[in-house]
Design an enzyme around this catalytic site. Structure first.
Site, short mmCIF file in Angstrom:
data_model
loop_
_atom_site.label_atom_id
_atom_site.label_comp_id
_atom_site.label_asym_id
_atom_site.label_seq_id
_atom_site.Cartn_x
_atom_site.Cartn_y
_atom_site.Cartn_z
N ARG A 1 21.73 13.45 -14.26
CA ARG A 1 22.32 12.29 -14.96
C ARG A 1 21.40 11.07 -14.90
O ARG A 1 20.76 10.70 -15.87
CB ARG A 1 23.70 11.98 -14.38
CG ARG A 1 24.55 11.07 -15.22
CD ARG A 1 24.22 9.60 -15.10
NE ARG A 1 24.38 9.09 -13.74
CZ ARG A 1 23.96 7.88 -13.38
NH1 ARG A 1 23.37 7.08 -14.24
NH2 ARG A 1 24.12 7.47 -12.12
N ASP A 2 21.28 10.46 -13.74
CA ASP A 2 20.47 9.24 -13.63
C ASP A 2 19.00 9.56 -13.93
O ASP A 2 18.27 8.75 -14.51
CB ASP A 2 20.60 8.66 -12.20
CG ASP A 2 20.41 7.16 -12.13
OD1 ASP A 2 19.90 6.58 -13.11
OD2 ASP A 2 20.76 6.56 -11.09
N HIS B 1 23.11 3.92 -3.14
CA HIS B 1 22.40 4.46 -4.30
C HIS B 1 21.12 3.63 -4.49
O HIS B 1 21.14 2.60 -5.15
CB HIS B 1 23.35 4.36 -5.50
CG HIS B 1 22.84 4.82 -6.82
ND1 HIS B 1 23.25 5.99 -7.42
CD2 HIS B 1 21.97 4.26 -7.70
CE1 HIS B 1 22.67 6.12 -8.60
NE2 HIS B 1 21.88 5.08 -8.80
N HIS C 1 17.36 2.96 -5.76
CA HIS C 1 16.20 3.30 -6.60
C HIS C 1 14.96 2.88 -5.81
O HIS C 1 14.99 1.92 -5.02
CB HIS C 1 16.29 2.58 -7.95
CG HIS C 1 17.29 3.24 -8.86
ND1 HIS C 1 16.93 4.10 -9.88
CD2 HIS C 1 18.65 3.21 -8.89
CE1 HIS C 1 18.01 4.56 -10.49
NE2 HIS C 1 19.09 4.02 -9.90
N CYS D 1 17.60 3.36 -15.00
CA CYS D 1 18.62 2.97 -15.98
C CYS D 1 17.92 2.29 -17.15
O CYS D 1 17.23 1.29 -16.96
CB CYS D 1 19.65 2.04 -15.35
SG CYS D 1 20.81 1.40 -16.56
N ASN E 1 15.46 7.18 -8.91
CA ASN E 1 16.21 7.13 -7.65
C ASN E 1 15.27 7.55 -6.53
O ASN E 1 14.28 8.24 -6.76
CB ASN E 1 17.35 8.15 -7.66
CG ASN E 1 18.42 7.86 -8.67
OD1 ASN E 1 18.35 8.33 -9.79
ND2 ASN E 1 19.41 7.09 -8.28
P1 HMG Z 1 30.16 -0.49 -27.70
O1 HMG Z 1 29.14 -0.50 -28.79
O2 HMG Z 1 30.75 -1.78 -27.25
O3 HMG Z 1 31.33 0.55 -28.01
O4 HMG Z 1 29.49 0.26 -26.46
P2 HMG Z 1 32.36 0.67 -29.17
O5 HMG Z 1 33.66 1.05 -28.56
O6 HMG Z 1 32.30 -0.54 -30.06
O7 HMG Z 1 31.80 1.92 -29.99
C1 HMG Z 1 30.57 1.92 -30.68
C2 HMG Z 1 30.28 3.32 -31.17
O8 HMG Z 1 30.08 4.20 -30.05
C3 HMG Z 1 31.41 3.94 -31.96
O9 HMG Z 1 30.80 4.87 -32.85
C4 HMG Z 1 32.19 4.70 -30.92
O10 HMG Z 1 32.95 5.75 -31.44
C5 HMG Z 1 31.07 5.23 -30.04
P3 HMG Z 1 30.55 4.49 -34.42
O11 HMG Z 1 31.91 4.14 -34.94
O12 HMG Z 1 29.61 3.31 -34.42
O13 HMG Z 1 29.95 5.73 -34.98
N1 HMG Z 1 31.50 5.45 -28.67
C6 HMG Z 1 31.35 6.61 -28.01
N2 HMG Z 1 30.84 7.80 -28.37
C7 HMG Z 1 30.86 8.77 -27.44
N3 HMG Z 1 31.33 8.61 -26.19
C8 HMG Z 1 31.83 7.43 -25.80
C9 HMG Z 1 31.86 6.38 -26.73
N4 HMG Z 1 32.28 5.10 -26.66
C10 HMG Z 1 32.06 4.54 -27.84
N5 HMG Z 1 32.27 7.29 -24.56
C11 HMG Z 1 29.79 1.68 -24.53
C12 HMG Z 1 30.19 0.40 -25.24
C13 HMG Z 1 30.39 1.62 -23.14
C14 HMG Z 1 30.33 2.88 -25.29
C15 HMG Z 1 28.23 1.76 -24.49
O14 HMG Z 1 27.68 0.55 -24.08
C16 HMG Z 1 27.74 2.85 -23.56
O15 HMG Z 1 27.94 4.03 -23.82
N6 HMG Z 1 27.07 2.47 -22.48
C17 HMG Z 1 26.58 3.42 -21.47
C18 HMG Z 1 25.30 2.92 -20.88
C19 HMG Z 1 24.82 3.86 -19.82
O16 HMG Z 1 25.14 5.04 -19.80
N7 HMG Z 1 23.98 3.35 -18.91
C20 HMG Z 1 23.42 4.12 -17.85
C21 HMG Z 1 24.42 4.54 -16.83
S1 HMG Z 1 24.72 3.27 -15.61
C22 HMG Z 1 23.47 3.48 -14.46
O17 HMG Z 1 22.54 4.21 -14.69
C23 HMG Z 1 23.57 2.78 -13.13
C24 HMG Z 1 23.95 3.73 -11.98
O18 HMG Z 1 23.01 4.76 -11.84
C25 HMG Z 1 24.03 2.94 -10.66
C26 HMG Z 1 22.82 2.06 -10.41
O19 HMG Z 1 21.69 2.58 -10.39
O20 HMG Z 1 23.03 0.87 -10.24
C27 HMG Z 1 25.33 4.37 -12.23
MG MG Z 2 21.11 4.55 -10.81
#
Ligand code: HMG
Ligand code: MG
Length: 308
Positions: free
Chosen positions: A20-21, A212, A214, A245, A254
């Site tokens: 995932r990450d 967690h 990095h 990320c 990580n």
């Molecule tokens: P948004 O643009 O505000 O969402 O994004 P929305 O509700 O307005 O939807 C926009 C479009 O996305 C729509 O499609 C939705 O249907 C679709 P359209 O009508 O334009 O065709 N949509 C989805 N499709 C599939 N699955 C979904 C989904 N939700 C909406 N779940 C949103 C908001 C949260 C969706 C977006 O910003 C997002 O997906 N962000 C994820 C970012 C991410 O994954 N970042 C990395 C993970 S975090 C990380 O790595 C940190 C961590 O490791 C810890 C650390 O290291 O600190 C965990």
């Molecule tokens: Mg992370």
């Protein structure tokens, strides 16, 4: 806490982040069959938790757009937990369709990062997660909550430990069984680990925390050692050191699972994870990505590696 060094834990839980990450931040995408083979190799290592994929917007993270295919394609080994990231109700519905039994919701200790990462304020994210966590728990799922930017934010700079504790406590109150404390951009140092964990200890039981780190600046293992001395016993890492990320500029992988295992096993701490087999999984995914792992232990002669 009072600066008192605790006895080191006898056993540590290692949560694997590579699929995932790791893969979310690789420029080169790999196909679902390769991801499935990678996760199946990791499942043979003894790792108790393997974060498998993300049911996020494919526009946000195109590398994990095949979440359904990957989750339903892997061999689920009894006793291994396979969490997936879920950012909203749509993601939760997709995850349920795939039959997931463990989810992770994710927010941050700084507003700017939360906005860039999931397009919500911290308050909004908690409001979005509340019914998801409630329903997931009612269905018997295991639920983790992430707090990002706990040691610094790429947009706002320093982050107060009290803020980390406050957001973590809110996730715990929602029903998240484990809270993972993210050094998203790898800026933390051991003195900060003491400050952050001290603040957290006032807000929730330390047994519910995972760290967690990095390894952007090479401080992750020093931070793990500091956390172990404070009694923490759950750590996230990614095989080969994959990852980062995409919404945190400059974030690298990580802490590598191999490097974490070498440190823990050398300190006499059990993990139940076979370092050699993790290395084989890293070798497989690195070949697919056409890159050399950043893990120092991966690159070093194997005769020194202890099992744990
Ligand atoms: P948004 O643009 O505000 O969402 O994004 P929305 O509700 O307005 O939807 C926009 C479009 O996305 C729509 O499609 C939705 O249907 C679709 P359209 O009508 O334009 O065709 N949509 C989805 N499709 C599939 N699955 C979904 C989904 N939700 C909406 N779940 C949103 C908001 C949260 C969706 C977006 O910003 C997002 O997906 N962000 C994820 C970012 C991410 O994954 N970042 C990395 C993970 S975090 C990380 O790595 C940190 C961590 O490791 C810890 C650390 O290291 O600190 C965990
Ligand atoms: Mg992370």
């Amino acid at each position: 806490m009072n600066g008192v060094v605790q006895a080191l834990p006898k056993r540590v839980k290692v949560c694997e982040m590579g699929p995932r990450d790791g893969l979310q931040n690789e420029a080169r995408s790999v196909d679902a069959a390769t991801k499935i083979r990678y996760i199946d190799l990791l499942s043979e290592t003894g790792l108790p938790v393997i974060e498998t994929t993300s049911f996020v917007s494919p526009k946000a993270i195109p590398q994990l757009a095949d979440a359904y295919e990957v989750y339903t394609g892997i061999a689920k080994r009894t006793g291994v937990v396979y969490p997936v990231l879920v950012p909203n109700a749509k993601g939760f519905a997709r995850a349920r369709e795939a039959g997931v039994r463990a989810i992770a919701v994710f927010t941050a200790a700084s507003e700017s990062f939360t906005k860039r990462n999931i397009n919500m304020s911290i308050d909004e994210s908690i409001a979005v997660f509340a019914p998801i966590v409630r329903e997931a728990r009612a269905e018997g799922m295991w639920v983790r909550g992430y707090v990002s930017t706990c040691f610094g934010c790429p947009y706002e700079g320093p982050v107060a430990p009290s803020k980390v504790a406050q957001v973590s406590a809110r996730l715990a109150e929602l029903g998240c069984q484990e809270i993972s404390i993210g050094d998203t951009i790898g800026v933390g140092t051991p003195n900060q680990v003491l400050d952050v964990v001290t603040a957290l200890a006032r807000a929730l039981p330390l047994e519910r925390l995972a760290m967690h780190f990095h390894d952007t600046r090479g401080t992750a293992l020093a931070n793990v050692t500091a956390a172990l001395q404070l009694g923490l016993a759950t750590f996230d890492s990614s095989s080969g050191g994959l990852g980062g990320c995409p919404y945190a500029p400059g974030a690298s992988g990580n802490l590598a699972t191999e490097d974490l295992l070498y440190l823990l096993h050398g300190m006499g701490i059990e993990t139940g994870v076979d370092l050699h087999r993790v290395r084989e999984a890293s070798r497989f995914i690195s070949a697919a990505l056409e890159k050399t792992p950043t893990s120092k232990v991966y690159l070093a002669p194997e005769r020194w590696h202890k099992t744990g």
